[in-house]
Design a protein around this motif. Structure first.
Motif, PDB file in Angstrom:
ATOM      1  N   PRO A  65       0.813  -1.238   0.000  1.00 15.51           N
ATOM      2  CA  PRO A  65       0.000   0.000   0.000  1.00 15.51           C
ATOM      3  C   PRO A  65       0.835   1.273   0.000  1.00 15.51           C
ATOM      4  N   GLN A  66       2.037   1.238   0.590  1.00 10.04           N
ATOM      5  CA  GLN A  66       2.892   2.420   0.583  1.00 10.04           C
ATOM      6  C   GLN A  66       3.554   2.632  -0.772  1.00 10.04           C
ATOM      7  N   PHE A  68       2.085   1.964  -3.694  1.00  9.43           N
ATOM      8  CA  PHE A  68       1.097   2.401  -4.682  1.00  9.43           C
ATOM      9  C   PHE A  68       1.142   3.910  -4.940  1.00  9.43           C
ATOM     10  N   SER A 117      -5.652  -0.696  -2.878  1.00  6.51           N
ATOM     11  CA  SER A 117      -4.824  -0.316  -1.737  1.00  6.51           C
ATOM     12  C   SER A 117      -5.607  -0.432  -0.433  1.00  6.51           C
ATOM     13  N   GLN A 121      -4.903  -2.994   2.766  1.00  3.93           N
ATOM     14  CA  GLN A 121      -4.724  -2.520   4.139  1.00  3.93           C
ATOM     15  C   GLN A 121      -5.764  -3.099   5.094  1.00  3.93           C
ATOM     16  N   ALA A 381      -5.106   5.232   1.028  1.00  2.60           N
ATOM     17  CA  ALA A 381      -5.778   4.942  -0.248  1.00  2.60           C
ATOM     18  C   ALA A 381      -6.128   6.227  -0.983  1.00  2.60           C
ATOM     19  N   CYS A 384      -3.406   7.934  -3.162  1.00  6.01           N
ATOM     20  CA  CYS A 384      -3.173   7.467  -4.534  1.00  6.01           C
ATOM     21  C   CYS A 384      -3.812   8.424  -5.538  1.00  6.01           C
TER      22      CYS A 384
END
Length: 637
Positions: A65-66, A68, A117, A121, A381, A384
């Motif tokens: 997730p980091q 993305f 994302s 998470q 999220a 992004c």
């Protein structure tokens, strides 16, 4: 009906290929940065390939997730930078397609990535964090001889506290060894001092072999050993070399995850919301218990019954009991005892309150950590989408592709985001800021930036024009550029020297008349400056006439005239009358007295500068007119 155009497919394909490449690059960079924190847990532990594969797998799932947002920022920058550099973006706009229309396919893709994302998470991330923490805890129990730190006591070996002054990793030698070994109770403890030693695991990984050199062994004698010899309280032994076998199961086994499961990072949003009620209820019960306990123990002495203490408290509150008179009627010894008892009680209550305060801080911090994790899943999220609306417009503005400028800009933007996000998280975790403010500050900072860049790129506005920002800075500070007039290599028309000399003489007369009518050394009325309309049209006319003459005389070949032309200052035609051209802006500044005072003093400075400029213009006019006269006399002769 939604129609997918070829342009959307083309841009999506360009973005998709770059996103895959940049994602793996960002993932690799983040994993390498994360790996340095746990490199000591991996080296020299004899871990199998399966365990290492699990370690990197869980690490990758946690960091996806980091990666993305950073991958979206970099890939969108490169995509639109390549389109601008190859003039494809110009062709798209020439066809009547705006930037937002060209970005619509990528907006859908980025929103889908943001949803992925959030899914990572909320669903995969908690399980990955739990498995990673469980695996890391078990890896720390592997080969404990490598875990011994320098300068502090290590309690990783059962029934032992080991202190090492210095450790040599290459040879495995330990120097300055001190061991507290508990065989039973504290009365049966043994203290071992040694100059050096070595700690090794046995082949079956069930025991540790401790070899000590040049030391002493002090051990309390057990009760059965002291029968008939009560004069010997302990046993002392001096040795040159001694080996001790310690029980320790060094085999790799998964650790208990009961404590790990309570961590907020191992929970989904639904689980966090469900657990927050229980956590708050438990915290409230602990707080009420502490309050009731403090209320019961207040005004109570150890040698006084609870009923007497309650009556004394009620009497003191009703002002019917004078504690000072009771103290003065007591004997000196009783007073001293009372003071000591009161001081001991205060110290005891202070220590107890400190302990309870630290415990409640930990409980409240646990609540904040759960809230931070819940909000962080949404903000990460959302970042992004924000990073896309920063990267794509910037790429369309700078029009530079490749990995040069886009990488630099991406790193700078991500550093700003990381600083605000990390600082906000720490402030919210420590209770300095509210949780919502701490976690949303990074989004609040970058969202206006994304809106600004998107607006500028969609309207083809100038953003990175250095000359524009330089002129604004010079104007705000009251600075100006010097005039540079150079001799031209090719001159189409020669100057009309006679007409120019006449205009310069006229300008000199106009300046003299202006100086007589306007006293620039006199400070004007602030009411007229800030709240009335008006501009100095005469100075604007003089400046326009002078610039026309300078433009015509710049075609000369005479070095003297060119030198005098460079002496002409570049005049500010309105700054000496009011701070701004807009009336409403002048009125707003005038209402704010401190700001208005600054701009009023700035305006006075421009009046003095205009006075000096007019004197310099007259001197240059006289010199050029005299030079033109000399040139005319020379031609006549």
């Amino acid at each position: 009906m939604l129609r997918i155009k070829k342009l959307d497919i083309f841009i999506a394909k360009q973005f998709g290929l770059l996103f895959l490449g940049t994602f793996f690059i960002c993932q690799f960079v983040l994993m390498m940065q994360f790996l340095w924190r746990y490199v000591d847990e991996l080296i020299g532990k004899g871990l199998s390939v399966e365990v290492l594969a699990q370690f990197f797998w869980y690490m990758g799932l946690m960091l996806m997730p980091q990666a993305f947002p950073l991958a979206i920022l970099l890939s969108s920058l490169i995509t639109f930078g390549n389109l601008g550099e190859s003039s494809e973006l110009t062709a798209i706009k020439a066809a009547g397609i705006s930037l937002m229309q060209a970005m619509r396919s990528l907006i859908v893709i980025v929103c889908m990535i943001a949803c992925c994302s959030f899914y990572f998470q909320n669903v995969i991330g908690p399980d990955a964090n739990k498995s990673f923490s469980q695996l890391l805890l078990s890896m720390k129990q592997k080969s404990p001889e490598l875990e011994i730190p320098e300068g502090i006591f290590y309690d990783g070996i059962p029934n032992c506290n080991l202190y090492v002054q210095k450790k040599v990793v290459g040879t495995g030698m330990l120097y300055g060894v001190m061991i507290y070994r508990m065989n039973g109770s504290y009365e049966d403890a043994a203290i071992i001092l040694a100059d050096s030693g070595r700690l090794q695991s046995t082949a079956e990984k069930k025991h540790l072999l401790l070899t000590l050199y040049s030391g002493e062994w002090f051990e309390n004698m057990q009760s059965q050993d002291l029968a008939g010899s009560a004069s010997v309280p302990y046993r002392r032994e001096t040795f040159g070399t001694k080996q001790i076998v310690l029980d320790f199961d060094g085999g790799f086994s998964m650790a208990d995850v009961a404590g790990i499961a309570a961590d907020a990072k191992t929970k989904s949003i639904g689980k966090i919301i469900h657990d927050l009620d229980s956590i708050r209820q438990f915290n409230d019960s602990v707080g009420r218990s502490f309050f009731e306990d403090s209320r019961r123990t207040a005004f109570r002495r150890p040698d006084v019954s609870r009923e007497d203490s309650a009556r004394a408290l009620a009497a003191a509150m009703a002002d019917t009991l004078n504690l000072d008179s009771l103290y003065l009627r007591s004997a000196p010894e009783q007073r001293q005892q009372a003071v000591k008892a009161a001081l001991n009680n205060v110290q005891m209550y202070t220590s107890e309150l400190d302990m309870k305060g630290d415990y409640m801080k930990g409980l409240n911090r646990n609540v904040r950590m759960h809230q931070i994790e819940a909000i962080g899943k949404v903000t990460l999220a959302l970042s992004c989408v924000i990073f896309f609306f920063i990267g794509a417009p910037l790429g369309a503005i700078i029009r530079k592709g490749g990995l040069g400028v886009p990488v630099i800009i991406s790193v700078l933007v991500f550093i700003v985001y990381f600083i605000f996000d990390n600082s906000g998280m720490k402030m919210a975790r420590d209770g300095v800021w509210t949780v919502w403010f701490g976690k949303l500050i990074s989004v609040a900072v970058l969202t206006p930036l994304a809106v600004f860049f998107t607006y500028k790129a969609n309207n083809d506005s100038v953003v990175f024009n250095i000359d524009l920002y330089r002129s604004l800075l010079y104007s705000a500070l009251g600075l100006r550029l010097k005039r540079h007039v150079y001799r031209k290599e090719v001159i189409i028309c020669d100057p009309d020297y006679a007409a120019d000399a006449g205009l310069l003489q006229k300008i000199t007369r106009d300046i003299t008349d202006y100086s007589r009518r306007h006293n620039l050394l006199h400070a004007p009325n602030p009411i007229k400056v800030f709240f009335r309309e008006g501009d100095d049209q005469r100075i604007r006319e003089i400046s326009a006439e002078l610039e026309g003459v300078i433009e015509d005389l710049s075609n000369t070949k005479d070095k003297v005239i060119l030198t005098e032309l460079n002496k002409y200052p570049i005049m500010a035609t309105h700054a000496h009358t009011r701070p701004f051209r807009q009336r409403w802006l002048n009125a707003t500044v005038g209402i704010m007295v401190p700001v208005g005072l600054f701009f009023y003093i700035r305006m006075l400075r421009f009046r003095l500068r205009l006075l000096r400029d007019l004197r310099a213009i007259r001197a240059a006019n006289d010199a050029i007119v005299a030079r033109i006269a000399e040139m005319g006399t020379g031609k006549n002769q």
